[in-house]
Design an enzyme around this catalytic site. Structure first.
Site, PDB file in Angstrom:
ATOM      1  N   GLU A  82       0.980  -1.169   0.200  1.00 34.42           N
ATOM      2  CA  GLU A  82      -0.129   0.028  -0.125  1.00 34.42           C
ATOM      3  C   GLU A  82       0.943   1.341   0.157  1.00 34.42           C
ATOM      4  O   GLU A  82       1.816   1.406   0.874  1.00 34.42           O
ATOM      5  CB  GLU A  82      -0.860  -0.056   1.274  1.00 34.42           C
ATOM      6  CG  GLU A  82      -1.842   1.175   1.193  1.00 34.42           C
ATOM      7  CD  GLU A  82      -2.865   1.098   2.591  1.00 34.42           C
ATOM      8  OE1 GLU A  82      -2.786   0.302   3.369  1.00 34.42           O
ATOM      9  OE2 GLU A  82      -3.492   2.135   2.590  1.00 34.42           O
ATOM     10  N   ARG A 133       5.041 -12.760   9.629  1.00 36.98           N
ATOM     11  CA  ARG A 133       5.716 -11.518   9.446  1.00 36.98           C
ATOM     12  C   ARG A 133       6.948 -11.632  10.194  1.00 36.98           C
ATOM     13  O   ARG A 133       7.172 -12.199  10.930  1.00 36.98           O
ATOM     14  CB  ARG A 133       4.792 -10.349   9.626  1.00 36.98           C
ATOM     15  CG  ARG A 133       4.418 -10.195  10.825  1.00 36.98           C
ATOM     16  CD  ARG A 133       3.818  -8.749  11.213  1.00 36.98           C
ATOM     17  NE  ARG A 133       2.892  -8.597  10.014  1.00 36.98           N
ATOM     18  CZ  ARG A 133       2.819  -7.172   9.462  1.00 36.98           C
ATOM     19  NH1 ARG A 133       3.822  -6.102   9.633  1.00 36.98           N
ATOM     20  NH2 ARG A 133       2.223  -6.936   8.711  1.00 36.98           N
ATOM     21  N   LYS A 161       4.235   0.811   9.578  1.00 34.33           N
ATOM     22  CA  LYS A 161       4.494   1.848   9.030  1.00 34.33           C
ATOM     23  C   LYS A 161       4.083   2.994   9.580  1.00 34.33           C
ATOM     24  O   LYS A 161       4.392   4.247   9.875  1.00 34.33           O
ATOM     25  CB  LYS A 161       3.730   1.995   7.554  1.00 34.33           C
ATOM     26  CG  LYS A 161       4.612   1.215   6.576  1.00 34.33           C
ATOM     27  CD  LYS A 161       4.016   1.471   5.130  1.00 34.33           C
ATOM     28  CE  LYS A 161       2.915   0.301   4.976  1.00 34.33           C
ATOM     29  NZ  LYS A 161       2.451  -0.051   3.744  1.00 34.33           N
TER      30      LYS A 161
HETATM   31  P1  ATP Z   1       2.823  -2.212   8.164  1.00 32.46           P
HETATM   32  O1  ATP Z   1       2.184  -3.102   9.100  1.00 32.46           O
HETATM   33  O2  ATP Z   1       4.184  -2.034   8.101  1.00 32.46           O
HETATM   34  O3  ATP Z   1       2.074  -0.833   7.830  1.00 32.46           O
HETATM   35  P2  ATP Z   1       1.561  -3.602   5.930  1.00 32.46           P
HETATM   36  O4  ATP Z   1       1.442  -4.896   5.993  1.00 32.46           O
HETATM   37  O5  ATP Z   1       0.124  -2.565   6.045  1.00 32.46           O
HETATM   38  O6  ATP Z   1       2.702  -3.334   6.696  1.00 32.46           O
HETATM   39  P3  ATP Z   1       1.618  -3.492   2.908  1.00 32.46           P
HETATM   40  O7  ATP Z   1       2.062  -2.182   2.300  1.00 32.46           O
HETATM   41  O8  ATP Z   1       0.421  -3.789   2.855  1.00 32.46           O
HETATM   42  O9  ATP Z   1       2.162  -3.142   4.523  1.00 32.46           O
HETATM   43  O10 ATP Z   1       2.648  -4.692   2.672  1.00 32.46           O
HETATM   44  C1  ATP Z   1       3.019  -5.030   1.734  1.00 32.46           C
HETATM   45  C2  ATP Z   1       3.369  -6.684   1.469  1.00 32.46           C
HETATM   46  O11 ATP Z   1       4.411  -6.765   2.601  1.00 32.46           O
HETATM   47  C3  ATP Z   1       2.241  -7.294   2.285  1.00 32.46           C
HETATM   48  O12 ATP Z   1       2.277  -8.693   1.406  1.00 32.46           O
HETATM   49  C4  ATP Z   1       2.434  -7.615   3.595  1.00 32.46           C
HETATM   50  O13 ATP Z   1       2.101  -8.845   4.135  1.00 32.46           O
HETATM   51  C5  ATP Z   1       3.965  -7.797   3.513  1.00 32.46           C
HETATM   52  N1  ATP Z   1       4.673  -7.144   4.914  1.00 32.46           N
HETATM   53  C6  ATP Z   1       4.553  -6.191   5.596  1.00 32.46           C
HETATM   54  N2  ATP Z   1       5.167  -6.325   6.739  1.00 32.46           N
HETATM   55  C7  ATP Z   1       5.740  -7.294   6.726  1.00 32.46           C
HETATM   56  C8  ATP Z   1       6.549  -7.977   7.843  1.00 32.46           C
HETATM   57  N3  ATP Z   1       7.097  -7.243   8.879  1.00 32.46           N
HETATM   58  N4  ATP Z   1       7.108  -9.236   7.510  1.00 32.46           N
HETATM   59  C9  ATP Z   1       6.866  -9.903   6.227  1.00 32.46           C
HETATM   60  N5  ATP Z   1       6.129  -9.132   5.333  1.00 32.46           N
HETATM   61  C10 ATP Z   1       5.504  -7.995   5.687  1.00 32.46           C
HETATM   62 MG    MG Z   2      -1.476  -3.178   4.726  1.00 34.44          MG
END
Ligand code: ATP
Ligand code: MG
Length: 568
Positions: free
Chosen positions: A44, A269, A279
């Protein structure tokens, strides 16, 4: 390294591969996706990528490479309020920097808004979705709990034509935010709360970074993601564990609309000690001025790690070492990341000399106006690095820590009456310690043995210590930023009640010193990696210039965590 979670538990491994590869092998064996492998990385664009995303990137792009498949880059841009093109650009840059290239053009969920809208109308006409008038709070109340089934909304059985009319008017902009939502009509008594008539569209009068003001209704993640995967022909839609419960909804949407069905698979994760990987929290650190920006060298963001001096190779190595586990969130110690970094930098960085805490040495028997240049290799083992000239003269800087007036046992560096080797240059012996009126050491007067020129022993006599130095006349004052862990807590679970993660921000995580560097260092462009001999790995910062060089400490030469843990 036994305490680290570096690999998937045995139970999840099949024939030596992790559970993801096992699933893909199985699908290929049964011909489920015509033996295709097509993954996607779906960020995102509401922040910069961090090391957790790197794990996901390495998995998705890595699987595509390994199986001769494809991996899309798709921006999951359904929340106009938080998203921005600044993030869209940085994310592409970071994926490329990590060494990956997506298939074809960049995709955007917003490219599918028209199609998604059509699908939503279709669900309404099938009697599988309805426009609801409950507000957000009521929806939450009606939803029930794990032990209590939900209560149907009074508008749940509204005729399809009426929902369709309202949905079209929602789209036309007739209503303010929150007045109506579109909900999937599934099962208010489902044991899986996600299935209790989830909201799939909401009204948001906000400009979108790509579609501008075309839309004032936006699809929700659960509706958008599965359909985007389906539209792109994704085979394995790999996401993190918190979407486990959403898989039922993912399948429901695709099955109900009878479209191509991708397979969602979840993995754990990444969590890293002494930092935050969310984020929302990272934005807070940036907006509230705790750090220099998204690319502050302390940040676990890809751009922060890059500025700190981490290499793509070291990050990919880290991601492969941590492995892929399905169960339980994996918490990995920061020292593993540093270990991977040292491993790679050792092979690829030139060596130079810089003195971080300088104290003056005067070689009293060396002519005042004489200058010698020692041509020295930039790497001890790899000749391809070439060499540079290191100037030497009567006055030098050495590190304060390399001298003791009263040396403890086994201290092999400089001390009164003791002889040491100046790296590449001469053997010197400390003859006199000069102090100011307060008793602080200001200068060390030494003599040298001209026969030891180049640092070699003149007569087979051995010295125990070799220290680094910089010619005072030629030294370039250099800003060196020393970085430490950003937080004093290992993880969130240690946060005391009434406090937030910000209370644990390590105010000493950045310390700035003025070092004395050999001239060659000032010629290095921003982004150059270098080892300051005996000190650590450093990276030239973009804030610096030839006149005012700035270096960030990437990582120390040795693992400094063992000490910290003991002190802990
Ligand atoms: P955050 O919790 O930091 O906001 P998010 O999952 O909302 O992270 P996205 O931009 O939606 O962030 O993530 C893009 C991809 O990266 C998704 O498939 C998500 O599952 C993966 N991802 C995000 N954080 C992690 C993590 N700590 N470990 C592994 N994969 C991750
Ligand atoms: Mg997300």
């Amino acid at each position: 390294m036994s305490q680290l979670n570096t690999s998937a538990p045995e139970a999840e491994r099949t024939q030596g591969v992790d559970f993801l590869r096992a699933r893909i092998n199985q699908d290929n064996a049964t011909g489920r996706f015509d033996s295709r492998v097509h993954t996607r990385f779906p960020p995102e664009p509401n922040g910069y990528l961090h090391i957790g995303h790197a794990k996901s990137i390495c998995i998705n792009f890595g699987l595509a490479q390994e199986y001769n498949g494809k991996c899309n880059l798709r921006f999951d841009d359904t929340n106009p309020v938080k998203e921005d093109t600044e993030y869209v650009e940085s994310i592409q840059q970071d994926v490329k920097w990590l060494g990956f290239q997506w298939e074809g053009d960049v995709h955007y969920a917003s490219d599918y808004f028209d199609q998604l809208y059509e699908y939503a109308e279709k669900l309404i006409m099938m009697g599988k979705a309805y426009v609801d008038e409950l507000n957000a709070e009521q929806i939450r109340e009606y939803r029930g709990t794990l032990t209590k089934p939900g209560i149907p909304s009074p508008w749940r059985d509204r005729p399809a034509e009426e929902s369709l009319d309202l949905f079209r008017r929602m789209k036309a902009g007739e209503f303010e935010d929150g007045k109506y939502v579109l909900r999937a009509k599934i099962d208010m008594a489902s044991p899986n709360i996600v299935m209790r008539d989830p909201t799939i569209y909401r009204i948001r009068h906000a400009s979108h970074h790509r579609t501008g003001d075309k839309w004032c209704i936006y699809p929700m993640y659960d509706f958008t993601h599965c359909l985007s995967d389906s539209i792109e022909g994704i085979t394995h839609s790999i996401c993190t564990l918190e979407f486990d419960n959403n898989r039922e909804l993912y399948d429901w949407v695709l099955d109900t609309l009878d479209v191509y069905r991708s397979q969602q698979i979840e993995f754990a994760r990444l969590n890293l000690t002494y930092t935050v990987l969310s984020k929302r929290k990272l934005i807070q650190l940036v907006k509230e001025g705790y750090v220099r920006g998204w690319d502050d060298p302390r940040m676990p963001t890809i751009c922060g790690l890059r500025r700190r001096g981490y290499t793509p190779e070291s990050i990919r190595d880290f991601c492969s070492r941590i492995g892929i586990a399905r169960a339980a969130d994996s918490k990995v110690h920061y020292s593993l990341l540093e270990f991977c970094c040292r491993e790679h930098l050792n092979a690829v960085t030139p060596r130079c000399m810089a003195v971080l805490d300088p104290i003056k040495v005067v070689i009293t028997d060396y002519p005042e106006d004489k200058v010698e240049e020692f041509e020295q290799p930039l790497h001890p083992e790899d000749e391809s690095f070439g060499s540079r000239k290191v100037p030497f003269c009567r006055e030098l800087w050495i590190d304060r820590d390399d001298f003791r007036e009263d040396p403890p046992k086994k201290y092999f560096r400089l001390a009164p009456g003791v002889e040491v080797r100046l790296r590449y240059a001469y053997y010197i012996t400390c003859q006199e310690v000069i102090k100011d009126e307060n008793g602080n050491i200001v200068e060390l007067h030494c003599t040298h043995d001209p026969a030891s020129r180049g640092g070699s022993s003149p007569d087979g006599r051995k010295v125990k210590g070799t220290i680094h130095w910089v010619s005072a006349r030629h030294a370039v004052p250099t800003e060196v930023r020393l970085y430490e862990q950003m937080f004093s807590t290992e993880s969130d679970s240690e946060i005391e009640e009434g406090k937030t993660f910000l209370d644990y921000f390590n105010k000493d995580s950045e310390q700035i010193v003025t070092a004395m560097a050999e001239p060659y260092l000032a010629t290095m462009p921003a982004g150059s990696h270098v080892q300051f001999e005996r000190v650590g790995y450093f990276c030239a910062d973009p804030d610096g210039s030839a006149e005012h060089p700035v270096f960030n400490r990437t990582v120390t030469l040795k693992d400094s965590w063992a000490k910290i843990e003991k002190k802990g």
